[in-house]
Design a protein around this motif. Structure first.
Motif, PDB file in Angstrom:
ATOM      1  N   ALA A  44     -18.779  -3.923   7.590  1.00 22.48           N
ATOM      2  CA  ALA A  44     -17.660  -4.526   8.328  1.00 22.48           C
ATOM      3  C   ALA A  44     -16.819  -5.412   7.418  1.00 22.48           C
ATOM      4  N   LEU A  45     -17.497  -6.156   6.538  1.00 21.72           N
ATOM      5  CA  LEU A  45     -16.773  -7.016   5.604  1.00 21.72           C
ATOM      6  C   LEU A  45     -15.894  -6.186   4.671  1.00 21.72           C
ATOM      7  N   LEU A  46     -16.486  -5.149   4.082  1.00 19.20           N
ATOM      8  CA  LEU A  46     -15.720  -4.301   3.168  1.00 19.20           C
ATOM      9  C   LEU A  46     -14.591  -3.590   3.896  1.00 19.20           C
ATOM     10  N   TYR A  47     -14.846  -3.177   5.139  1.00 16.61           N
ATOM     11  CA  TYR A  47     -13.806  -2.508   5.926  1.00 16.61           C
ATOM     12  C   TYR A  47     -12.613  -3.438   6.140  1.00 16.61           C
ATOM     13  N   ASN A  48     -12.891  -4.674   6.538  1.00 18.51           N
ATOM     14  CA  ASN A  48     -11.807  -5.626   6.778  1.00 18.51           C
ATOM     15  C   ASN A  48     -11.030  -5.926   5.505  1.00 18.51           C
ATOM     16  N   ILE A  49     -11.752  -6.048   4.394  1.00 12.32           N
ATOM     17  CA  ILE A  49     -11.069  -6.344   3.128  1.00 12.32           C
ATOM     18  C   ILE A  49     -10.160  -5.194   2.729  1.00 12.32           C
ATOM     19  N   ILE A  50     -10.706  -3.966   2.744  1.00 12.06           N
ATOM     20  CA  ILE A  50      -9.912  -2.795   2.356  1.00 12.06           C
ATOM     21  C   ILE A  50      -8.764  -2.585   3.340  1.00 12.06           C
ATOM     22  N   ASN A  51      -9.029  -2.828   4.616  1.00 12.15           N
ATOM     23  CA  ASN A  51      -8.013  -2.629   5.646  1.00 12.15           C
ATOM     24  C   ASN A  51      -6.816  -3.545   5.455  1.00 12.15           C
ATOM     25  N   GLU A  52      -7.062  -4.752   4.939  1.00 16.29           N
ATOM     26  CA  GLU A  52      -5.977  -5.707   4.716  1.00 16.29           C
ATOM     27  C   GLU A  52      -5.328  -5.541   3.344  1.00 16.29           C
ATOM     28  N   THR A  53      -6.037  -4.930   2.402  1.00 14.28           N
ATOM     29  CA  THR A  53      -5.526  -4.820   1.032  1.00 14.28           C
ATOM     30  C   THR A  53      -4.481  -3.722   0.896  1.00 14.28           C
ATOM     31  N   PHE A  54      -4.570  -2.700   1.723  1.00 12.67           N
ATOM     32  CA  PHE A  54      -3.656  -1.570   1.643  1.00 12.67           C
ATOM     33  C   PHE A  54      -2.987  -1.363   2.995  1.00 12.67           C
ATOM     34  N   GLY A  55      -1.793  -0.795   2.982  1.00 11.19           N
ATOM     35  CA  GLY A  55      -1.116  -0.485   4.232  1.00 11.19           C
ATOM     36  C   GLY A  55       0.390  -0.459   4.083  1.00 11.19           C
ATOM     37  N   LEU A  56       1.061  -0.084   5.152  1.00 18.86           N
ATOM     38  CA  LEU A  56       2.517  -0.029   5.172  1.00 18.86           C
ATOM     39  C   LEU A  56       3.102  -1.432   5.307  1.00 18.86           C
ATOM     40  N   VAL A  57       4.233  -1.641   4.667  1.00 22.96           N
ATOM     41  CA  VAL A  57       4.969  -2.891   4.784  1.00 22.96           C
ATOM     42  C   VAL A  57       6.446  -2.582   4.955  1.00 22.96           C
ATOM     43  N   ALA A  58       7.126  -3.421   5.710  1.00 25.30           N
ATOM     44  CA  ALA A  58       8.583  -3.334   5.847  1.00 25.30           C
ATOM     45  C   ALA A  58       9.193  -4.419   4.967  1.00 25.30           C
ATOM     46  N   VAL A  59       9.915  -3.998   3.938  1.00 28.73           N
ATOM     47  CA  VAL A  59      10.455  -4.918   2.945  1.00 28.73           C
ATOM     48  C   VAL A  59      11.964  -5.020   3.129  1.00 28.73           C
ATOM     49  N   GLN A  60      12.444  -6.230   3.265  1.00 33.58           N
ATOM     50  CA  GLN A  60      13.881  -6.471   3.415  1.00 33.58           C
ATOM     51  C   GLN A  60      14.336  -7.448   2.345  1.00 33.58           C
ATOM     52  N   ASN A  61      15.361  -7.081   1.623  1.00 35.59           N
ATOM     53  CA  ASN A  61      15.867  -7.905   0.526  1.00 35.59           C
ATOM     54  C   ASN A  61      16.865  -8.930   1.038  1.00 35.59           C
ATOM     55  N   SER A  62      16.826 -10.121   0.426  1.00 33.88           N
ATOM     56  CA  SER A  62      17.854 -11.117   0.724  1.00 33.88           C
ATOM     57  C   SER A  62      19.208 -10.659   0.189  1.00 33.88           C
ATOM     58  N   VAL A  63      19.187 -10.066  -0.985  1.00 35.55           N
ATOM     59  CA  VAL A  63      20.390  -9.480  -1.582  1.00 35.55           C
ATOM     60  C   VAL A  63      20.005  -8.092  -2.071  1.00 35.55           C
ATOM     61  N   GLU A  64      20.777  -7.085  -1.692  1.00 32.70           N
ATOM     62  CA  GLU A  64      20.459  -5.729  -2.107  1.00 32.70           C
ATOM     63  C   GLU A  64      20.753  -5.542  -3.595  1.00 32.70           C
ATOM     64  N   PRO A  65      19.830  -4.915  -4.335  1.00 33.51           N
ATOM     65  CA  PRO A  65      20.082  -4.661  -5.765  1.00 33.51           C
ATOM     66  C   PRO A  65      21.376  -3.886  -6.001  1.00 33.51           C
ATOM     67  N   ASP A  66      21.676  -2.939  -5.108  1.00 32.92           N
ATOM     68  CA  ASP A  66      22.902  -2.153  -5.272  1.00 32.92           C
ATOM     69  C   ASP A  66      24.141  -3.033  -5.173  1.00 32.92           C
ATOM     70  N   LYS A  67      24.073  -4.056  -4.335  1.00 28.58           N
ATOM     71  CA  LYS A  67      25.224  -4.950  -4.189  1.00 28.58           C
ATOM     72  C   LYS A  67      25.453  -5.756  -5.466  1.00 28.58           C
ATOM     73  N   LEU A  68      24.376  -6.175  -6.124  1.00 25.73           N
ATOM     74  CA  LEU A  68      24.523  -6.911  -7.378  1.00 25.73           C
ATOM     75  C   LEU A  68      25.229  -6.048  -8.423  1.00 25.73           C
ATOM     76  N   VAL A  69      24.803  -4.798  -8.506  1.00 19.87           N
ATOM     77  CA  VAL A  69      25.444  -3.879  -9.458  1.00 19.87           C
ATOM     78  C   VAL A  69      26.891  -3.638  -9.046  1.00 19.87           C
ATOM     79  N   LEU A  70      27.108  -3.445  -7.749  1.00 18.74           N
ATOM     80  CA  LEU A  70      28.460  -3.169  -7.253  1.00 18.74           C
ATOM     81  C   LEU A  70      29.399  -4.340  -7.538  1.00 18.74           C
TER      82      LEU A  70
END
Length: 736
Positions: A44-70
């Motif tokens: 159970a301990l290893l399951y919880n650790i692995i379960n929290e270590t990997f997974g999907l994330v929604a990442v939102q930038n404060s400033v888009e890299p493309d905008k800096l280049v633009l």
């Protein structure tokens, strides 16, 4: 004397045997049950650790890299010599009409209005037409959009009816303006968006069911100059059909129009020649506006020259890049062209046309830009104070400064504690890119999911992300990565690492071993081989056994009193002249922590070492001394080698406890947040357990993810140290 011993016989013997069998079965069952419980708990301990270590994330930038280049590339375009910019495409067209060596770009409709005086160029050998614009083969084809919101559609019937009329008739009318119709599928999507948000009880296909005659009110439409002819034409058409509302059209550029819609809330419909950007979308959401996007047509961006131009018929994207930036004369681009200065006519900074042209002609990503360009972007987007701090940590260039004053930097480097930037080599391209990501782009994990949820509910997660975080990018992330291992602490979980904590743990464990192992083994040898069986030694042995069970926090208090306070000059390094008393002479250093943990595990090492020495047969000692060896020679050459496997086993268990301790180190003064790696026994420090504790106490869910990753690192470190000790134990065991 008669033998008084009696043994059970018959039924009594059978009862005794059955009783022992029952007792053995009970103990065997308890052992098996405890083993199973232990395995389940570990799983159970290893399951919880692995379960929290990997997974999907929604990442939102404060400033888009493309905008800096633009922004950077647009600045280069606008600052190029002999360049005229304007938000009014008519001004650009007029300028090229009167300039034989002029060149510019704007919407196709403005070219058609001036086709008798302007010549449109093929781009990469492809001419602009309804076919090439529709299928996207023309490199400069782009969609045209209108943006509004549900509140506006339901509270301003004039705006709702205008959009209904426009979406009903746009494909039949847009050709009159000079643009190209969109496919029926794309148009239907825009119509459905209107139906779902307008509040009218209509079904798809009923676009002309509302009679606009007699409807009053007012509408404000602002934005792209490219769409101005379209919105103006449709206004004239609906007014001719009896629409009495006042339609106020403003040509201010896509960026300005979307700002008026999202931030100022002063317009009902924003017209844009490009999709809304993530930052603009978030500005809308900040004001509780959910933009509704409606694509209404397609434009082929026209690259035009004066009709008298005889040397240009076709141009490549690479040639366009030179023409609008570095080239001064036409011959700089192509020697076959005349040696005449280039006159450039481009839209203004708020124009979506300029954004589209820049993104098409300058397709570089932020990561691909050279170091000099990245430094310029960083300079444009951070404060001077932050830049000076970064430059003192590590310079950007060997021969020049970006934020720092050279004289002040020389003075700082000549001080008693010069910063690292005085000696380190200049940053490379990757280093500067990482700084921009951390300090400017600032990606934020707005939502994270466990590994199990990511594997079993991905479609639901994607739908949730699209609804709640439309500007976020959904990605599968391993929080345990090479960057995580090599990065110091950070207040931002996306950039936090365990490098400092790993070094701190290694330093503390090293000092713990160097202190406790020799002292513990020596004490056990004395107690087993030399100490007499008297009252004093029995008291010492009893105290050692009792100390093995003392709570670790008590050892922390002991370390605080002795090593941190009483021996402050020693534990701070001031006694050896290694540090300045006024700076760090408080004793809360690596050596204080190591000695405190050494005291903690010392009783365990002594007891286990005694057991190992006691297990060596007495005959071995007697044989050694019978051959003329002294007692110490016998102990050194025979007793210790035979006891060493057991001694190392006890030491392994003790070190495993020391690595996972937190309470005594908190009392001794381990730092909860530190970004500087320990460089010696007199350095400030933190360790992995404290790092994990500090992260798990944070409210953000992402800190739990990196805490799980840090637990994996701690387990690997523990197993590595144990494996090394087991290897040494087995090696010495075979040698013995």
């Amino acid at each position: 004397m008669a033998d008084q011993t009696h043994y059970p016989e018959g039924t009594k013997l059978e009862e005794q045997i059955n009783k022992r069998h029952r007792s053995g079965s009970i103990w065997r069952t308890l052992f098996q049950a405890s083993t199973i419980i232990g395995i389940l708990a570990l799983t159970a301990l290893l399951y919880n650790i692995i379960n929290e270590t990997f997974g999907l994330v929604a990442v939102q930038n404060s400033v888009e890299p493309d905008k800096l280049v633009l922004d950077l590339e647009e600045a280069i375009l606008l600052e190029a010599s002999n360049t005229l910019s304007s938000e009014d495409d008519n001004v650009l067209a007029e300028g090229i009409v009167n300039d034989e060596f002029g060149i510019g770009f704007f919407g196709y409709a403005y070219y058609q209005d001036n086709s008798d005086s302007l010549k449109i160029l093929s781009v990469d050998g492809i001419e602009a037409s309804i076919e090439t614009a529709g299928d996207g083969t023309y490199p400069m084809s782009r969609p045209l959009y209108l943006y509004t919101s549900e509140d506006i559609l339901q509270n301003n019937q004039a705006a709702s009816i205008y959009l209904n009329y426009l979406l009903t008739n746009i494909n039949d009318e847009i050709g009159e303006v000079g643009y190209f119709p969109i496919s029926q599928n794309v148009l239907s999507a825009s119509q459905v968006a209107w139906v779902q948000n307008s509040g009218f009880n209509l079904q798809p296909g009923q676009w002309a069911a509302i009679n606009p005659a007699g409807l009053g009110g007012s509408i404000i439409i602002a934005g792209s100059s490219t769409l101005f002819p379209v919105t103006e034409h449709m206004r004239n058409q609906i007014v001719a059909d009896g629409f009495t509302a006042n339609v106020n059209l403003q040509s201010v550029g896509s960026t300005a129009g979307l700002e008026m819609f999202c931030v100022d809330e002063s317009v009902d419909i924003a017209a844009a020649s490009r999709p809304i950007k993530p930052g603009e979308f978030e500005a809308c959401r900040d004001n509780f506006i959910q933009p509704i996007e409606m694509q209404i047509g397609t434009d082929a961006l026209a690259v035009v020259v004066n009709r008298e131009n005889s040397f240009l018929e076709d141009v490549t994207l690479d040639e366009l890049k030179q023409i609008f930036t570095t080239a001064v004369s036409w011959s700089d681009v192509n020697p076959a062209w005349p040696d005449e200065p280039i006159s450039r006519y481009i839209p203004g900074v708020n124009s979506g046309t300029l954004d589209f042209f820049t993104e098409t002609v300058f397709p570089e990503t932020l990561e691909e830009l050279p170091k000099e360009t990245l430094v310029q972007i960083l300079q444009n987007n951070i404060s001077v104070g932050l830049g000076r701090n970064l430059e003192r940590q590590q310079r950007f260039f060997e021969d020049s400064f970006v934020f720092e004053d050279p004289e002040l930097f020389a003075e700082v480097c000549a001080g008693a504690e010069p910063p690292e930037g005085c000696t380190l080599r200049a940053r490379d391209q990757n280093n500067v890119y990482d700084l921009i990501v951390q300090e400017v782009v600032r990606p934020d994990v707005v939502q994270s999911w466990t590994l199990m949820d990511s594997l079993t509910s991905r479609s639901e997660i994607e739908a949730f992300t699209a609804e709640e975080y439309p500007n976020a990018e959904l990605e599968f992330r391993s929080w345990l990565s090479g960057r995580f291992l090599t990065s110091p602490q950070s207040s931002t979980p996306e950039f936090a690492g365990v490098r400092t904590a790993i070094f701190g743990s290694l330093w503390v464990v090293l000092i713990t071993i160097l202190f406790s192992f020799p002292v513990g083994v020596a004490a056990s040898i004395y107690l087993e081989e030399y100490a007499e069986d008297n009252r004093l030694n029995r008291i010492i042995q009893t105290n050692i056994n009792n100390l093995a069970g003392v709570p670790s926090i008590i050892y922390g208090m002991l370390g605080l009193v002795i090593f941190v306070r009483l021996l402050e000059s020693f534990s701070s390094g001031a006694l050896f002249g290694l540090v300045d008393d006024s700076a760090t002479a408080n004793g809360r250093t690596v050596i204080s922590a190591g000695l405190t943990l050494g005291l903690l595990i010392l009783p365990i090492i002594i007891i286990n070492s005694q057991e190992a020495i006691r297990a060596v047969p007495s005959s071995l000692r007697q044989a050694g001394m019978a051959l003329g060896a002294t007692k110490w020679q016998t102990i050194w050459h025979h007793v210790i080698p035979n006891a060493l496997p057991g001694i190392l086993t006890g030491t392994i268990l003790a070190i495993a406890r020391a690595i996972g301790e937190t309470a005594p180190l908190v009392v001794v003064g381990a730092s909860t947040f530190i970004t500087v790696d320990p460089s010696g026994p007199f350095s400030k420090f933190t360790v992995l357990p404290i790092q994990i504790y500090q992260w798990t106490s944070r409210p953000q869910a992402e800190f739990r993810n990196i805490a799980a990753a840090a637990i994996v690192v701690l387990l690997v470190l523990l197993l590595s140290l144990n494996a090394s000790a087991v290897y040494l134990r087995n090696r010495y065991s075979r040698r013995a």
